[in-house]
Motif scaffolding. Structure first.
Motif, PDB file in Angstrom:
ATOM      1  N   GLN A  47       0.828  -1.204   0.000  1.00 55.54           N
ATOM      2  CA  GLN A  47       0.000   0.000   0.000  1.00 55.54           C
ATOM      3  C   GLN A  47       0.863   1.256   0.000  1.00 55.54           C
ATOM      4  O   GLN A  47       0.584   2.219  -0.721  1.00 55.54           O
ATOM      5  CB  GLN A  47      -0.930   0.010   1.215  1.00 55.54           C
ATOM      6  N   LYS A  48       1.916   1.240   0.795  1.00 53.91           N
ATOM      7  CA  LYS A  48       2.841   2.381   0.869  1.00 53.91           C
ATOM      8  C   LYS A  48       3.497   2.619  -0.495  1.00 53.91           C
ATOM      9  O   LYS A  48       3.587   3.746  -0.965  1.00 53.91           O
ATOM     10  CB  LYS A  48       3.904   2.101   1.938  1.00 53.91           C
ATOM     11  N   GLY A  49       3.934   1.546  -1.134  1.00 57.13           N
ATOM     12  CA  GLY A  49       4.537   1.662  -2.460  1.00 57.13           C
ATOM     13  C   GLY A  49       3.558   2.192  -3.492  1.00 57.13           C
ATOM     14  O   GLY A  49       3.906   3.038  -4.323  1.00 57.13           O
ATOM     15  N   ASN A  50       2.322   1.709  -3.456  1.00 53.79           N
ATOM     16  CA  ASN A  50       1.295   2.188  -4.390  1.00 53.79           C
ATOM     17  C   ASN A  50       1.020   3.672  -4.189  1.00 53.79           C
ATOM     18  O   ASN A  50       0.876   4.421  -5.158  1.00 53.79           O
ATOM     19  CB  ASN A  50       0.000   1.392  -4.224  1.00 53.79           C
ATOM     20  N   ARG A  51       0.942   4.106  -2.926  1.00 48.72           N
ATOM     21  CA  ARG A  51       0.724   5.536  -2.645  1.00 48.72           C
ATOM     22  C   ARG A  51       1.872   6.370  -3.207  1.00 48.72           C
ATOM     23  O   ARG A  51       1.658   7.434  -3.783  1.00 48.72           O
ATOM     24  CB  ARG A  51       0.582   5.785  -1.138  1.00 48.72           C
ATOM     25  N   PHE A  52       3.101   5.880  -3.037  1.00 50.31           N
ATOM     26  CA  PHE A  52       4.259   6.614  -3.536  1.00 50.31           C
ATOM     27  C   PHE A  52       4.248   6.684  -5.064  1.00 50.31           C
ATOM     28  O   PHE A  52       4.527   7.736  -5.642  1.00 50.31           O
ATOM     29  CB  PHE A  52       5.557   5.984  -3.021  1.00 50.31           C
ATOM     30  N   GLU A  53       3.925   5.600  -5.719  1.00 52.65           N
ATOM     31  CA  GLU A  53       3.827   5.611  -7.188  1.00 52.65           C
ATOM     32  C   GLU A  53       2.788   6.630  -7.647  1.00 52.65           C
ATOM     33  O   GLU A  53       3.022   7.396  -8.585  1.00 52.65           O
ATOM     34  CB  GLU A  53       3.467   4.222  -7.706  1.00 52.65           C
ATOM     35  N   ARG A  54       1.634   6.660  -6.970  1.00 51.86           N
ATOM     36  CA  ARG A  54       0.599   7.633  -7.332  1.00 51.86           C
ATOM     37  C   ARG A  54       1.074   9.065  -7.088  1.00 51.86           C
ATOM     38  O   ARG A  54       0.782   9.955  -7.880  1.00 51.86           O
ATOM     39  CB  ARG A  54      -0.696   7.337  -6.568  1.00 51.86           C
ATOM     40  N   LEU A  55       1.829   9.280  -6.011  1.00 52.19           N
ATOM     41  CA  LEU A  55       2.381  10.610  -5.737  1.00 52.19           C
ATOM     42  C   LEU A  55       3.327  11.042  -6.849  1.00 52.19           C
ATOM     43  O   LEU A  55       3.274  12.183  -7.317  1.00 52.19           O
ATOM     44  CB  LEU A  55       3.109  10.615  -4.394  1.00 52.19           C
ATOM     45  N   VAL A  56       4.197  10.150  -7.296  1.00 53.39           N
ATOM     46  CA  VAL A  56       5.137  10.471  -8.378  1.00 53.39           C
ATOM     47  C   VAL A  56       4.370  10.846  -9.648  1.00 53.39           C
ATOM     48  O   VAL A  56       4.690  11.835 -10.308  1.00 53.39           O
ATOM     49  CB  VAL A  56       6.116   9.290  -8.620  1.00 53.39           C
ATOM     50  N   VAL A  57       3.333  10.088  -9.985  1.00 51.69           N
ATOM     51  CA  VAL A  57       2.523  10.406 -11.168  1.00 51.69           C
ATOM     52  C   VAL A  57       1.837  11.756 -10.994  1.00 51.69           C
ATOM     53  O   VAL A  57       1.845  12.590 -11.897  1.00 51.69           O
ATOM     54  CB  VAL A  57       1.490   9.281 -11.445  1.00 51.69           C
ATOM     55  N   GLU A  58       1.285  11.994  -9.820  1.00 51.93           N
ATOM     56  CA  GLU A  58       0.594  13.261  -9.555  1.00 51.93           C
ATOM     57  C   GLU A  58       1.558  14.446  -9.656  1.00 51.93           C
ATOM     58  O   GLU A  58       1.247  15.456 -10.288  1.00 51.93           O
ATOM     59  CB  GLU A  58      -0.025  13.210  -8.153  1.00 51.93           C
ATOM     60  N   MET A  59       2.741  14.336  -9.060  1.00 53.57           N
ATOM     61  CA  MET A  59       3.733  15.410  -9.134  1.00 53.57           C
ATOM     62  C   MET A  59       4.143  15.668 -10.585  1.00 53.57           C
ATOM     63  O   MET A  59       4.321  16.817 -10.994  1.00 53.57           O
ATOM     64  CB  MET A  59       4.977  15.063  -8.305  1.00 53.57           C
ATOM     65  N   THR A  60       4.301  14.597 -11.338  1.00 56.97           N
ATOM     66  CA  THR A  60       4.705  14.719 -12.733  1.00 56.97           C
ATOM     67  C   THR A  60       3.634  15.437 -13.543  1.00 56.97           C
ATOM     68  O   THR A  60       3.920  16.371 -14.284  1.00 56.97           O
ATOM     69  CB  THR A  60       4.990  13.331 -13.330  1.00 56.97           C
ATOM     70  N   LYS A  61       2.390  15.026 -13.371  1.00 54.38           N
ATOM     71  CA  LYS A  61       1.282  15.663 -14.088  1.00 54.38           C
ATOM     72  C   LYS A  61       1.126  17.119 -13.664  1.00 54.38           C
ATOM     73  O   LYS A  61       0.859  17.992 -14.494  1.00 54.38           O
ATOM     74  CB  LYS A  61      -0.011  14.891 -13.873  1.00 54.38           C
ATOM     75  N   ASP A  62       1.292  17.401 -12.369  1.00 50.73           N
ATOM     76  CA  ASP A  62       1.192  18.779 -11.875  1.00 50.73           C
ATOM     77  C   ASP A  62       2.259  19.680 -12.482  1.00 50.73           C
ATOM     78  O   ASP A  62       2.067  20.894 -12.594  1.00 50.73           O
ATOM     79  CB  ASP A  62       1.292  18.832 -10.350  1.00 50.73           C
ATOM     80  N   SER A  63       3.386  19.091 -12.881  1.00 48.53           N
ATOM     81  CA  SER A  63       4.458  19.887 -13.496  1.00 48.53           C
ATOM     82  C   SER A  63       4.208  20.108 -14.987  1.00 48.53           C
ATOM     83  O   SER A  63       4.976  20.790 -15.651  1.00 48.53           O
ATOM     84  CB  SER A  63       5.808  19.206 -13.296  1.00 48.53           C
ATOM     85  N   GLY A  64       3.138  19.503 -15.519  1.00 46.60           N
ATOM     86  CA  GLY A  64       2.805  19.681 -16.925  1.00 46.60           C
ATOM     87  C   GLY A  64       3.276  18.574 -17.839  1.00 46.60           C
ATOM     88  O   GLY A  64       3.160  18.682 -19.063  1.00 46.60           O
ATOM     89  N   LEU A  65       3.813  17.517 -17.279  1.00 47.52           N
ATOM     90  CA  LEU A  65       4.288  16.382 -18.079  1.00 47.52           C
ATOM     91  C   LEU A  65       3.305  15.224 -17.994  1.00 47.52           C
ATOM     92  O   LEU A  65       2.606  15.066 -16.992  1.00 47.52           O
ATOM     93  CB  LEU A  65       5.654  15.914 -17.567  1.00 47.52           C
ATOM     94  N   ALA A  66       3.283  14.422 -19.022  1.00 43.74           N
ATOM     95  CA  ALA A  66       2.443  13.225 -19.025  1.00 43.74           C
ATOM     96  C   ALA A  66       3.129  12.134 -18.208  1.00 43.74           C
ATOM     97  O   ALA A  66       4.351  12.010 -18.221  1.00 43.74           O
ATOM     98  CB  ALA A  66       2.222  12.743 -20.452  1.00 43.74           C
ATOM     99  N   ALA A  67       2.337  11.356 -17.493  1.00 45.73           N
ATOM    100  CA  ALA A  67       2.879  10.233 -16.716  1.00 45.73           C
ATOM    101  C   ALA A  67       1.793   9.194 -16.522  1.00 45.73           C
ATOM    102  O   ALA A  67       0.613   9.525 -16.468  1.00 45.73           O
ATOM    103  CB  ALA A  67       3.383  10.715 -15.366  1.00 45.73           C
ATOM    104  N   LYS A  68       2.227   7.942 -16.454  1.00 49.50           N
ATOM    105  CA  LYS A  68       1.268   6.903 -16.108  1.00 49.50           C
ATOM    106  C   LYS A  68       1.950   5.853 -15.254  1.00 49.50           C
ATOM    107  O   LYS A  68       3.148   5.608 -15.375  1.00 49.50           O
ATOM    108  CB  LYS A  68       0.598   6.304 -17.334  1.00 49.50           C
ATOM    109  N   ARG A  69       1.153   5.270 -14.387  1.00 45.83           N
ATOM    110  CA  ARG A  69       1.610   4.266 -13.459  1.00 45.83           C
ATOM    111  C   ARG A  69       1.279   2.892 -14.016  1.00 45.83           C
ATOM    112  O   ARG A  69       0.210   2.685 -14.570  1.00 45.83           O
ATOM    113  CB  ARG A  69       0.887   4.483 -12.126  1.00 45.83           C
ATOM    114  N   ALA A  70       2.213   1.980 -13.856  1.00 46.92           N
ATOM    115  CA  ALA A  70       1.989   0.609 -14.314  1.00 46.92           C
ATOM    116  C   ALA A  70       0.979  -0.074 -13.412  1.00 46.92           C
ATOM    117  O   ALA A  70       1.091  -0.012 -12.183  1.00 46.92           O
ATOM    118  CB  ALA A  70       3.304  -0.166 -14.310  1.00 46.92           C
ATOM    119  N   TRP A  71      -0.002  -0.705 -14.009  1.00 50.22           N
ATOM    120  CA  TRP A  71      -0.991  -1.438 -13.235  1.00 50.22           C
ATOM    121  C   TRP A  71      -0.295  -2.540 -12.456  1.00 50.22           C
ATOM    122  O   TRP A  71       0.528  -3.284 -12.992  1.00 50.22           O
ATOM    123  CB  TRP A  71      -2.046  -2.032 -14.169  1.00 50.22           C
TER     124      TRP A  71
END
Length: 102
Positions: free
Chosen positions: A7-31
């Motif tokens: 769960q901790k790892g999944n939250r961190f992956e989502r945070l990285v994607v969110e930060m990336t998108k907030d900076s204006g870049l495209a990002a996606k997390r692997a299912w």
């Protein structure tokens, strides 16, 4: 009973994607934290843009010698007989990446 580390790892992956998108870049997390779900190697957790592959690691504590101080932009570290690695704040890296790709 849920696996807290997962769960901790999944939250961190989502945070990285969110930060990336907030900076204006495209990002996606692997299912399922498995890059094969995106046609990449299984170790790929996040894809920035079309080709920059990131594996995320979240730990309770990171060694202080490894963490860049507020007085530097990045920390370069190396183990004996290994290649140097760079450690920097992710938002700083996002800004550098945007400069490189534009």
């Amino acid at each position: 009973m849920p696996n807290r580390s997962k769960q901790k790892g999944n939250r961190f992956e989502r945070l990285v994607v969110e930060m990336t998108k907030d900076s204006g870049l495209a990002a996606k997390r692997a299912w399922g934290s498995n890059g094969e779900a995106m046609g990449e190697h299984e170790e790929v957790d996040v894809l920035v843009g079309k080709s920059f592959k990131i594996q995320t690691k979240c730990r309770k504590k990171i060694a202080t010698w490894m963490t860049p101080s507020e007085n530097v932009d990045a920390q370069v570290i190396k183990a004996d007989r290994e290649n140097p690695l760079i450690v920097m704040r992710y938002d700083d890296w996002l800004e550098l990446y945007k400069m490189v790709i534009s």
